[in-house]
Design a protein around this motif. Structure first.
Motif, PDB file in Angstrom:
ATOM      1  N   THR A  17       0.836  -1.205   0.000  1.00 14.66           N
ATOM      2  CA  THR A  17       0.000   0.000   0.000  1.00 14.66           C
ATOM      3  C   THR A  17       0.869   1.252   0.000  1.00 14.66           C
ATOM      4  O   THR A  17       0.581   2.215  -0.716  1.00 14.66           O
ATOM      5  N   ILE A  18       1.931   1.230   0.797  1.00 15.42           N
ATOM      6  CA  ILE A  18       2.843   2.379   0.818  1.00 15.42           C
ATOM      7  C   ILE A  18       3.388   2.627  -0.586  1.00 15.42           C
ATOM      8  O   ILE A  18       3.382   3.748  -1.099  1.00 15.42           O
ATOM      9  N   ALA A  19       3.845   1.543  -1.218  1.00 16.01           N
ATOM     10  CA  ALA A  19       4.421   1.662  -2.555  1.00 16.01           C
ATOM     11  C   ALA A  19       3.382   2.217  -3.526  1.00 16.01           C
ATOM     12  O   ALA A  19       3.690   3.091  -4.351  1.00 16.01           O
ATOM     13  N   LYS A  20       2.169   1.723  -3.398  1.00 16.42           N
ATOM     14  CA  LYS A  20       1.102   2.135  -4.310  1.00 16.42           C
ATOM     15  C   LYS A  20       0.872   3.651  -4.217  1.00 16.42           C
ATOM     16  O   LYS A  20       0.728   4.327  -5.241  1.00 16.42           O
ATOM     17  N   ILE A  21       0.870   4.167  -3.000  1.00 21.82           N
ATOM     18  CA  ILE A  21       0.611   5.600  -2.813  1.00 21.82           C
ATOM     19  C   ILE A  21       1.779   6.437  -3.361  1.00 21.82           C
ATOM     20  O   ILE A  21       1.567   7.449  -4.032  1.00 21.82           O
ATOM     21  N   ILE A  22       2.995   5.971  -3.113  1.00 23.85           N
ATOM     22  CA  ILE A  22       4.156   6.703  -3.645  1.00 23.85           C
ATOM     23  C   ILE A  22       4.107   6.715  -5.173  1.00 23.85           C
ATOM     24  O   ILE A  22       4.382   7.736  -5.814  1.00 23.85           O
ATOM     25  N   VAL A  23       3.728   5.566  -5.748  1.00 23.37           N
ATOM     26  CA  VAL A  23       3.645   5.491  -7.216  1.00 23.37           C
ATOM     27  C   VAL A  23       2.581   6.447  -7.745  1.00 23.37           C
ATOM     28  O   VAL A  23       2.787   7.135  -8.750  1.00 23.37           O
ATOM     29  N   MET A  24       1.446   6.522  -7.057  1.00 28.42           N
ATOM     30  CA  MET A  24       0.383   7.444  -7.486  1.00 28.42           C
ATOM     31  C   MET A  24       0.902   8.884  -7.458  1.00 28.42           C
ATOM     32  O   MET A  24       0.628   9.670  -8.373  1.00 28.42           O
ATOM     33  N   ALA A  25       1.656   9.200  -6.417  1.00 24.14           N
ATOM     34  CA  ALA A  25       2.211  10.544  -6.299  1.00 24.14           C
ATOM     35  C   ALA A  25       3.209  10.804  -7.433  1.00 24.14           C
ATOM     36  O   ALA A  25       3.183  11.857  -8.076  1.00 24.14           O
ATOM     37  N   ALA A  26       4.070   9.816  -7.690  1.00 24.02           N
ATOM     38  CA  ALA A  26       5.086   9.950  -8.739  1.00 24.02           C
ATOM     39  C   ALA A  26       4.406  10.181 -10.085  1.00 24.02           C
ATOM     40  O   ALA A  26       4.814  11.037 -10.874  1.00 24.02           O
ATOM     41  N   LYS A 152       6.463  17.460  -4.599  1.00 21.20           N
ATOM     42  CA  LYS A 152       5.974  18.789  -4.250  1.00 21.20           C
ATOM     43  C   LYS A 152       5.037  18.672  -3.050  1.00 21.20           C
ATOM     44  O   LYS A 152       4.431  17.621  -2.819  1.00 21.20           O
ATOM     45  N   GLU A 153       4.936  19.770  -2.326  1.00 20.26           N
ATOM     46  CA  GLU A 153       4.035  19.830  -1.179  1.00 20.26           C
ATOM     47  C   GLU A 153       2.647  19.316  -1.587  1.00 20.26           C
ATOM     48  O   GLU A 153       2.158  19.608  -2.660  1.00 20.26           O
ATOM     49  N   ASN A 154       2.051  18.510  -0.758  1.00 19.77           N
ATOM     50  CA  ASN A 154       0.666  18.059  -0.969  1.00 19.77           C
ATOM     51  C   ASN A 154       0.470  16.944  -1.996  1.00 19.77           C
ATOM     52  O   ASN A 154      -0.622  16.423  -2.115  1.00 19.77           O
ATOM     53  N   THR A 155       1.536  16.612  -2.740  1.00 22.61           N
ATOM     54  CA  THR A 155       1.370  15.561  -3.762  1.00 22.61           C
ATOM     55  C   THR A 155       0.991  14.237  -3.108  1.00 22.61           C
ATOM     56  O   THR A 155       0.085  13.524  -3.569  1.00 22.61           O
ATOM     57  N   LEU A 156       1.679  13.897  -2.035  1.00 25.91           N
ATOM     58  CA  LEU A 156       1.405  12.631  -1.352  1.00 25.91           C
ATOM     59  C   LEU A 156       0.014  12.652  -0.713  1.00 25.91           C
ATOM     60  O   LEU A 156      -0.701  11.658  -0.732  1.00 25.91           O
ATOM     61  N   ARG A 157      -0.324  13.788  -0.147  1.00 26.51           N
ATOM     62  CA  ARG A 157      -1.628  13.921   0.477  1.00 26.51           C
ATOM     63  C   ARG A 157      -2.738  13.682  -0.553  1.00 26.51           C
ATOM     64  O   ARG A 157      -3.710  12.970  -0.292  1.00 26.51           O
ATOM     65  N   ASN A 175      -6.469   7.834   7.944  1.00 24.48           N
ATOM     66  CA  ASN A 175      -5.200   7.719   7.223  1.00 24.48           C
ATOM     67  C   ASN A 175      -4.516   9.076   7.061  1.00 24.48           C
ATOM     68  O   ASN A 175      -3.299   9.177   7.167  1.00 24.48           O
ATOM     69  N   LEU A 176      -5.309  10.107   6.822  1.00 20.55           N
ATOM     70  CA  LEU A 176      -4.716  11.443   6.696  1.00 20.55           C
ATOM     71  C   LEU A 176      -4.121  11.894   8.026  1.00 20.55           C
ATOM     72  O   LEU A 176      -3.042  12.491   8.074  1.00 20.55           O
ATOM     73  N   LYS A 177      -4.820  11.539   9.100  1.00 21.32           N
ATOM     74  CA  LYS A 177      -4.316  11.882  10.426  1.00 21.32           C
ATOM     75  C   LYS A 177      -3.001  11.116  10.685  1.00 21.32           C
ATOM     76  O   LYS A 177      -2.022  11.682  11.163  1.00 21.32           O
ATOM     77  N   ALA A 178      -3.010   9.841  10.314  1.00 25.23           N
ATOM     78  CA  ALA A 178      -1.815   9.003  10.497  1.00 25.23           C
ATOM     79  C   ALA A 178      -0.642   9.595   9.714  1.00 25.23           C
ATOM     80  O   ALA A 178       0.496   9.669  10.205  1.00 25.23           O
ATOM     81  N   PHE A 179      -0.923  10.028   8.509  1.00 24.56           N
ATOM     82  CA  PHE A 179       0.107  10.607   7.648  1.00 24.56           C
ATOM     83  C   PHE A 179       0.712  11.864   8.297  1.00 24.56           C
ATOM     84  O   PHE A 179       1.934  12.012   8.356  1.00 24.56           O
ATOM     85  N   GLU A 180      -0.140  12.733   8.802  1.00 25.77           N
ATOM     86  CA  GLU A 180       0.334  13.972   9.440  1.00 25.77           C
ATOM     87  C   GLU A 180       1.163  13.670  10.681  1.00 25.77           C
ATOM     88  O   GLU A 180       2.210  14.281  10.915  1.00 25.77           O
ATOM     89  N   LEU A 181       0.689  12.710  11.482  1.00 21.45           N
ATOM     90  CA  LEU A 181       1.426  12.345  12.703  1.00 21.45           C
ATOM     91  C   LEU A 181       2.822  11.832  12.343  1.00 21.45           C
ATOM     92  O   LEU A 181       3.808  12.144  13.004  1.00 21.45           O
ATOM     93  N   GLY A 182       2.873  11.034  11.281  1.00 22.06           N
ATOM     94  CA  GLY A 182       4.159  10.497  10.848  1.00 22.06           C
ATOM     95  C   GLY A 182       5.076  11.594  10.323  1.00 22.06           C
ATOM     96  O   GLY A 182       6.280  11.624  10.596  1.00 22.06           O
ATOM     97  N   LYS A 183       4.474  12.504   9.591  1.00 23.37           N
ATOM     98  CA  LYS A 183       5.224  13.586   8.959  1.00 23.37           C
ATOM     99  C   LYS A 183       5.955  14.444  10.004  1.00 23.37           C
ATOM    100  O   LYS A 183       7.070  14.908   9.772  1.00 23.37           O
ATOM    101  N   ASN A 184       5.303  14.636  11.124  1.00 23.44           N
ATOM    102  CA  ASN A 184       5.890  15.492  12.153  1.00 23.44           C
ATOM    103  C   ASN A 184       6.718  14.729  13.176  1.00 23.44           C
ATOM    104  O   ASN A 184       7.260  15.318  14.103  1.00 23.44           O
ATOM    105  N   ALA A 185       6.789  13.427  13.007  1.00 26.69           N
ATOM    106  CA  ALA A 185       7.434  12.616  14.040  1.00 26.69           C
ATOM    107  C   ALA A 185       8.961  12.618  13.939  1.00 26.69           C
ATOM    108  O   ALA A 185       9.659  12.394  14.919  1.00 26.69           O
TER     109      ALA A 185
END
Lengths: 187, 524
Positions: A17-26, A152-157, A175-185
């Protein structure tokens, strides 16, 4: 742009799933990619990895050469050590600190070794629980490496919204909350 | 041009669709399974037939039959599956085809999930057919389209050889327009298809005469940069590694088709004094060139010379070393820190409960010989279950038990899954019934092909009972048990009783795969 990202964990943890999201962003930025996956035996609670390569130019090898990963992201400490040899000298090494106990190993020794190699341990499981669902640990970890992915900013989001948008609203917001928590960790 | 993100396997499947196939046949096996998973999922959308078969031989024959009826057909399997299909495969080269027939074979160097790492290029050469070796998803797509053209032009089956890394790498591909399917053509070609010696000799000669044309065709799948000194010949996935690590100065010859384009090879090596051969799999190219090149005073280096390991897949690292480049690994981890994480049976897996019962039932019999087979239940060979002691080839458990019984062992047990039993265990059980062999066969009926992701099985439940009866097993010695922890004691008793029976027994251990149940529950 060239990024080699090795994502590893245990079958069922959401490595793909992680890979899938990165690929979508790419894709949304027109970046080429190659994603080598493990299928078959490893899905039964075994070691799972994805070799994800992003680039502006043609990518040749389907797997990352050892010592050439810009990021090694592990969802489990033993898997972090298993794939550490892929890490480049300047690479980012991040692992969940939560042990998945379907095998036995010396946890203390493993954690110590990860630190010795310059790895960053993250209590991503706790952060996922804080986000509302322990299963979003993979997205917490995605958040943790997000700044190093070079998007770029927001692409992953946006990719996250695309990936989880069709599901229940609460799944997306968790998931968005999880992403933000990770981003600031990992500041 | 349509763009799609697909695995190499799926790109191959799309290539077949756009080449205008009408049918696809296969038996599941990693790393080839996703080809037919994809085609079955899309069969209505594309108006094709796609199905899982009992085994690779029946799949191949069905594809050949469709080809004889004028239609294009794809048949897919893993490398060891081609051993099962070999009889049909070898003779289809002699008979020739009518509609395009493409065989997709996925090899598994490094044995990620296989019993060996045999190289299918030998089979292509053995049958004297054409073989294409794509190095990425785009080539999986394009080569499969071309394979159908070549099959119809040359009148023979064409092989597309994949390796695990190509089959399981996801990329974006571009598609072209879809070609229409062939019309049904019922004309029988007696002279070609009846391989009695009179016809077969003529057909074989025709195949031999085609060989120079085949070689000409493979020259269309090369890329060459000539030079002096040291040069590289690389093929398939090895091209990727070469391109990844080379500085761009080394002379190269990239090969993507077989038989080897010998004229081009001779042209390439002319000014070279050392040739490094890079290939993923066995040293197929190196074996074929070594004698010729060494006789003309050139050095040949590769797997045979010891430059690259003979076993295991080619890697960027082994390629680097072969080219004399340093491999720098800044963060190595001593092996003492690494603990393996092998695949394990799922929580709630019916096989585990059966193995627990079986282990208890044979506990008192120190000399019991328990043979296993190929599927998820092969994991029962590992700790802590240690329940089975063999995994050789599909269906082998039945005859390994029978052979051991004939040799004199008192307690011979075979353990086989429902799909593996239908795949190739049935003839062996017919023999055991006919000979009244003193053995017990346990059929693990989880009603799916679980190991490869839950494909449809040919026979389950009552159908399996009827098959066993039909093969001649006595009805009173066909027992059905439900492998649940709550039924452990009674299951142990049934197994004990049947293994002590001096004759043939079949125990069908029937409980659905837990993953399939979960999937069904999700759908609801």
């Amino acid at each position: 742009m060239k990024k080699n990202i090795l994502i590893c964990g245990v079958g069922g943890q959401g490595v793909l799933t992680i890979a899938k999201i990165i690929v979508m962003a790419a894709q949304s930025q027109g970046i080429k990619f190659k994603q080598n996956e493990v299928h078959g035996m490893s899905q039964r609670g075994g070691s799972v990895y994805v070799h994800l390569r992003l680039s502006d130019s043609e990518i040749f090898s389907p797997i990352i050469p050892k010592g050439k990963a810009d990021i090694v992201l592990a969802l489990e400490p033993m898997e972090a050590l298993r794939y550490a040899p892929f890490l480049s000298r300047e690479g980012l090494f991040v692992s969940s600190s939560a042990q998945l106990k379907n095998i036995e190993y010396d946890y203390g020794k493993t954690i110590e070794k990860i630190r010795e190699l310059g790895g960053k341990l993250l209590d991503s499981k706790k952060l996922a629980e804080k986000a509302g669902n322990a299963l979003t640990e993979n997205v917490v970890l995605l958040g943790a490496i997000s700044k190093k992915l070079g998007f770029k900013e927001n692409t992953l989001r946006k990719a996250l919204i695309k990936a989880f948008g069709s599901k229940e609203k609460s799944i997306l917001s968790t998931n968005l909350k999880a992403f933000e928590l990770g981003k600031n960790a990992l500041l | 041009m349509k763009k799609e993100i697909v695995l190499g396997d799926e790109a191959l499947a799309l290539g077949a669709i756009d080449a205008g196939i009408s049918c696809a046949f296969a038996y599941p096996g990693t790393p080839s399974t996703e080809i037919t998973d994809f085609l079955i999922a899309k069969k209505n959308e594309f108006g094709i037939q796609a199905e899982w078969c009992a085994n690779e031989k029946t799949a191949f024959e069905a594809a050949l039959g469709a080809s004889f009826a004028g239609k294009r057909a794809l048949v897919s399997m893993k490398h060891v599956g081609l051993n099962v299909a070999a009889d049909a495969f070898m003779n289809s080269a002699i008979s020739g085809i009518k509609g395009g027939l493409v065989l997709a074979v996925a090899d598994d160097p490094s044995m990620h999930s296989s019993q060996n790492e045999q190289d299918s290029r030998y089979y292509a050469e053995f049958a004297k057919i054409f073989c294409l070796e794509p190095r990425n998803a785009q080539e999986c797509y394009e080569f499969t389209c071309k394979a159908f053209d070549l099959s119809e032009e040359l009148g023979i089956p064409v092989m597309v050889r994949l390796v695990t890394r190509i089959a399981h790498t996801r990329e974006e591909i571009e598609r072209r327009e879809r070609r229409a399917q062939n019309k049904l053509d019922e004309e029988m070609k007696w002279n070609e298809w009846v391989l009695l010696p009179g016809n077969a000799r003529i057909q074989f000669k025709k195949l031999l005469e085609k060989q120079s044309l085949l070689e000409k065709k493979s020259t269309q799948f090369i890329e060459m940069k000539k030079g002096t000194g040291k040069g590289v010949i690389c093929a398939g996935n090895a091209i990727n590694y070469f391109m990844e690590v080379d500085s761009g100065k080394t002379p190269f010859l990239k090969i993507s088709a077989y038989p080897l384009p010998m004229e081009k090879i001779k042209e390439f090596v002319k000014e070279l004094n050392e040739i490094i051969i890079l290939e993923d799999g066995y040293p197929f190219i190196e074996e074929r060139l070594k004698g010729m090149l060494e006789a003309s005073g050139k050095k040949v280096k590769g797997k045979l010379s010891g430059l690259i390991p003979l076993s295991g897949e080619l890697t960027p690292e082994s390629t680097k070393k072969a080219l004399g480049l340093a491999v720098k690994i800044p963060f190595s981890v001593e092996t003492e820190f690494i603990v393996g994480r092998p695949p394990q049976p799922c929580n709630g897996c019916p096989h585990v409960d059966l193995f627990n019962a079986l282990n208890e039932a044979v506990q008192e019999q120190k000399n019991a010989m328990v043979f296993g087979d190929i599927g998820c239940y092969t994991l029962g060979a590992l700790k802590p279950l240690n329940a089975i002691n063999s995994c050789i080839d599909m269906g082998s458990s039945v005859n390994l038990a029978r052979g051991a019984s004939i040799a004199g062992t008192k307690t011979a047990i075979g353990v086989i899954g429902d799909s593996t039993f239908v795949h190739s265990g049935m003839p062996a059980l017919a023999e055991a019934a006919k000979r009244k062999s003193n053995m017990t066969l346990i059929i693990l009926d989880n009603s799916t092909v679980a190991m490869t992701g839950g494909q449809e099985t040919i026979a389950k439940g009552k159908e399996l009972m009827h098959i066993c009866e039909g093969l001649g097993v006595e009805k009173e010695h066909i027992k059905v048990i439900n492998p649940l922890p709550s039924k452990h004691a009674e299951n142990v008793e049934v197994i004990k009783k049947e293994i002590s029976f001096n004759g043939l027994s079949v125990i069908i251990s029937k409980r659905a795969c837990i993953q399939i149940l979960k999937r069904l529950a999700k759908k609801k």
